[in-house]
Design a protein around this motif. Structure first.
Motif, PDB file in Angstrom:
ATOM      1  N   UNK A 164       0.889  -1.223  -0.089  1.00 29.88           N
ATOM      2  CA  UNK A 164      -0.088   0.018  -0.070  1.00 29.88           C
ATOM      3  C   UNK A 164       0.938   1.180  -0.059  1.00 29.88           C
ATOM      4  N   UNK A 165       0.660   2.109  -0.930  1.00 32.12           N
ATOM      5  CA  UNK A 165       1.429   3.305  -1.026  1.00 32.12           C
ATOM      6  C   UNK A 165       3.009   3.134  -1.182  1.00 32.12           C
ATOM      7  N   UNK A 166       3.318   2.009  -1.766  1.00 29.23           N
ATOM      8  CA  UNK A 166       4.449   1.452  -1.876  1.00 29.23           C
ATOM      9  C   UNK A 166       5.154   0.823  -0.966  1.00 29.23           C
ATOM     10  N   UNK A 167       4.614   0.594   0.238  1.00 32.65           N
ATOM     11  CA  UNK A 167       5.334   0.057   1.244  1.00 32.65           C
ATOM     12  C   UNK A 167       4.746  -1.429   1.848  1.00 32.65           C
ATOM     13  N   UNK A 168       5.147  -2.402   2.015  1.00 34.28           N
ATOM     14  CA  UNK A 168       4.834  -3.823   2.538  1.00 34.28           C
ATOM     15  C   UNK A 168       3.985  -3.526   3.640  1.00 34.28           C
ATOM     16  N   UNK A 169       2.804  -4.285   3.614  1.00 37.05           N
ATOM     17  CA  UNK A 169       1.828  -4.396   4.684  1.00 37.05           C
ATOM     18  C   UNK A 169       1.507  -5.689   5.050  1.00 37.05           C
ATOM     19  N   UNK A 170       1.222  -6.065   6.202  1.00 35.09           N
ATOM     20  CA  UNK A 170       0.668  -7.390   6.780  1.00 35.09           C
ATOM     21  C   UNK A 170      -0.520  -7.035   7.868  1.00 35.09           C
ATOM     22  N   UNK A 171      -1.738  -7.372   7.386  1.00 32.05           N
ATOM     23  CA  UNK A 171      -2.769  -7.016   8.216  1.00 32.05           C
ATOM     24  C   UNK A 171      -3.561  -8.403   8.472  1.00 32.05           C
ATOM     25  N   UNK A 172      -3.881  -8.345   9.830  1.00 33.40           N
ATOM     26  CA  UNK A 172      -4.672  -9.712  10.289  1.00 33.40           C
ATOM     27  C   UNK A 172      -6.320  -9.118  10.360  1.00 33.40           C
TER      28      UNK A 172
END
Length: 278
Positions: A164-172
């Motif tokens: 998201x927005x060029x940055x890695x994300x990890x969402x539970x």
């Protein structure tokens, strides 16, 4: 006095008109910002309908080829890969105008099918695999439903990994919480390239003097009392006194506890029911 009252009414009406206009402009700006954030960028496989105002013979539907282009009447091949709908409209209109086919073209591009954006759904679901994002507002729960739903062995908290927005994300994402609270904002919107992973449901273990010792799926809020009921209860040789619960912490160290019936179990807990001495 009447003139004064009339003048005040006119001033008040002008104030209301100005306030209404301000609110309309603000609402429009917010809507436009939200639309820009969720705008889909066209890619190979997408299907669009192109309409040119007052030129029905130019209305057509097309699927973007592997190189992201379409074939359009009068213009031939047009590359639209990576463009939003507004940008695609402007490009087609400009080409019609510059080619002197339409003097003042008004072009509308409608997205019919999305096939260029895909996500992967893996783990404990009915049909793991790659799935197209059909709309720009598709959410995690909808995509999991497309994959056949969570399997009986799956956890109800799923993990989304993406960018998201060029940055890695990890969402539970806690799916039951979405349905129980009705807070739809907890249901994350998916984006091209996302991976949704459905973990295997956690287990607990119970052995010793119970009717059905073994491994059981740990449901949310399971207490020791419920765990005993699932295992068929204590045998005639067993006793509920002196039960032991082995629990492993984040470091891997095991702590031995003497649980109470209303204690809530955690993943990988091991319960031991000992034999009665009398």
């Amino acid at each position: 006095m009447n003139d004064w009252r009339m003048g005040m009414q006119i001033v008040f009406l002008r104030f209301l008109a100005g306030l209404t206009l301000l609110l309309m402009v603000g609402t429009s700006a917010v809507a436009q910002t939200a639309a820009n954030k969720s705008e889909h960028l066209l890619g190979p496989g997408d299907v669009i309908r192109i309409t040119v105002y007052q030129n029905p013979d130019l209305t057509s539907e097309a699927r973007l080829s592997e190189n992201g282009s379409i074939t359009f009447p009068l213009l031939g091949s047009i590359e639209l890969d990576g463009l939003g709908l507004n940008a695609a409209e402007q490009k087609i209109a400009r080409m019609l105008r510059e080619g002197k086919f339409v003097i003042k073209p008004q072009v509308a591009v409608q997205l019919l099918e999305i096939r260029s954006a895909q996500i992967s759904i893996i783990g404990q679901v009915g049909k793991p695999g790659r799935y197209p994002i059909d709309t720009t507002n598709s959410k995690v729960s909808e995509m999991i439903a497309s994959a056949g739903g969570i399997a009986a062995t799956g956890d109800d908290v799923v993990t989304l990994v993406g960018t998201r927005n060029g940055k890695p994300v990890k969402i539970d994402i806690d799916l039951p919480a979405i349905y129980e609270t009705g807070e739809s904002q907890l249901d994350v919107r998916v984006a091209n390239g996302d991976i949704i992973y459905v973990h295997k449901a956690p287990n607990f273990y119970i052995y010793g003097e119970v009717q059905r010792p073994g491994v059981y799926q740990l449901e949310r809020g399971t207490t020791l009392l419920k765990a005993l009921a699932q295992s068929g209860g204590v045998t005639t040789r067993g006793t509920e006194r002196g039960m032991k619960l082995h629990r492993r912490d984040e470091t891997g160290a095991v702590t031995v506890l003497e649980p109470k019936m209303n204690d809530v179990l955690e993943a990988e807990d091991i319960i031991y029911i000992r034999e009665s001495l009398f």
